[in-house]
Design a protein around this motif. Sequence first.
Motif, PDB file in Angstrom:
ATOM      1  N   PRO A 131       0.840  -1.308   0.068  1.00 53.89           N
ATOM      2  CA  PRO A 131       0.085  -0.040   0.085  1.00 53.89           C
ATOM      3  C   PRO A 131       0.857   1.482   0.027  1.00 53.89           C
ATOM      4  N   ALA A 132       0.250   2.405   0.003  1.00 55.36           N
ATOM      5  CA  ALA A 132       1.007   3.727   0.050  1.00 55.36           C
ATOM      6  C   ALA A 132       2.053   3.700   1.210  1.00 55.36           C
ATOM      7  N   CYS A 133       1.724   3.069   2.268  1.00 54.42           N
ATOM      8  CA  CYS A 133       2.814   3.213   3.554  1.00 54.42           C
ATOM      9  C   CYS A 133       3.045   2.034   4.121  1.00 54.42           C
ATOM     10  N   GLU A 134       4.334   1.827   4.324  1.00 62.07           N
ATOM     11  CA  GLU A 134       4.713   0.552   4.862  1.00 62.07           C
ATOM     12  C   GLU A 134       5.533   0.815   5.980  1.00 62.07           C
ATOM     13  N   VAL A 135       5.474   0.126   7.293  1.00 60.97           N
ATOM     14  CA  VAL A 135       6.015   0.695   8.416  1.00 60.97           C
ATOM     15  C   VAL A 135       6.500  -0.883   9.094  1.00 60.97           C
ATOM     16  N   ILE A 136       7.958  -1.002   9.256  1.00 61.08           N
ATOM     17  CA  ILE A 136       8.437  -2.311   9.780  1.00 61.08           C
ATOM     18  C   ILE A 136       9.228  -1.859  11.144  1.00 61.08           C
ATOM     19  N   ASN A 137       8.990  -2.502  12.201  1.00 57.66           N
ATOM     20  CA  ASN A 137       9.686  -2.050  13.622  1.00 57.66           C
ATOM     21  C   ASN A 137       9.866  -3.316  14.228  1.00 57.66           C
ATOM     22  N   ASP A 138      11.211  -3.147  14.949  1.00 57.72           N
ATOM     23  CA  ASP A 138      11.498  -4.234  16.156  1.00 57.72           C
ATOM     24  C   ASP A 138      12.163  -3.309  17.064  1.00 57.72           C
ATOM     25  N   TYR A 139      11.841  -3.761  18.189  1.00 60.28           N
ATOM     26  CA  TYR A 139      12.663  -3.011  19.532  1.00 60.28           C
ATOM     27  C   TYR A 139      13.956  -3.491  19.767  1.00 60.28           C
ATOM     28  N   ASP A 140      14.453  -4.618  19.118  1.00 64.39           N
ATOM     29  CA  ASP A 140      15.656  -5.077  18.993  1.00 64.39           C
ATOM     30  C   ASP A 140      16.633  -4.004  18.188  1.00 64.39           C
ATOM     31  N   ARG A 141      17.554  -3.410  18.816  1.00 59.46           N
ATOM     32  CA  ARG A 141      18.159  -2.437  18.327  1.00 59.46           C
ATOM     33  C   ARG A 141      19.125  -3.130  17.043  1.00 59.46           C
ATOM     34  N   GLU A 142      19.444  -4.140  17.152  1.00 57.30           N
ATOM     35  CA  GLU A 142      20.264  -5.049  16.027  1.00 57.30           C
ATOM     36  C   GLU A 142      19.360  -5.411  15.007  1.00 57.30           C
TER      37      GLU A 142
END
Length: 265
Positions: free
Chosen positions: A58-69
């Motif tokens: 879609p127009a916006c995709e967000v990936i996140n992980d709280y693991d800094r590595e």
Amino acid sequence: MTMQMETRRAARPAAPWVGGKRLLAQKVIARQKEVDHTCYVEPFVGMGGVFLRRDFAPACEVINDYDREVANFFRVLQRHYVAFLDMLKWQLTSRSEFERLLQVEPETQTDLERAARFLYLQRTVFGGKAQGNFGVTRTGPARFDLTKLVPVLEDVYERLTRVVIECLPWQDVIDRYDTDGTLFYLDPPYYGTESYYKARFGRGEFTEMADRLRNLKGRFILSLNDCPEVREIFSNFDVEKVGVTYSLSRKVDARGQRGELLISN
């Protein structure tokens, strides 16, 4: 799926990950295709076992992980691809190098060095398990082979185009991106396996997650292991049982068909 989506070339994860979704990914993606969304968000992306295999965006995709590595690895690959490959150029699969890098404190490294260390360890550790043992095989080549790795990294780099990469607690990601047009895919640590992950996740957060998802503006799909505790916590949502076969554990009774749940609103 009726909303406008761009076609993307799917990619494979660059390294194994505990709880990776290789076996479940296509079932999850098939469910995602049934949901209209203008924003797609993964609060627990790991190595991208589902995200990278999505061949639409879609127009916006967000990936996140709280693991800094994890977050640093994706940011470096997205923004410093050529320099990152140069960092990996002379790396060989070696038990001594594996053990040396295990002892290095990542906070003492540059972002490029840190990303290279992370990728090397993830590809050479047994089962993708952080701080685990050096992985060996008697039936295949060395695990860190740049000739085979570069095409994989190139596909991941291309898939990260225009993707927002965050490193936030999952609660903050939901608060920041929840809209009527958002689809969340949540892949938290499975119930009873929280200690396997470097990014801290407490047992009580499952109940907190159920409470937050109950008031969500958007839509969500959540994958978790099938156990009585999970069924009770998420009893107010649609729950679908799916079967997946695993073989990571060396224990015979830990292998074979396992029940997993796809939970959604």
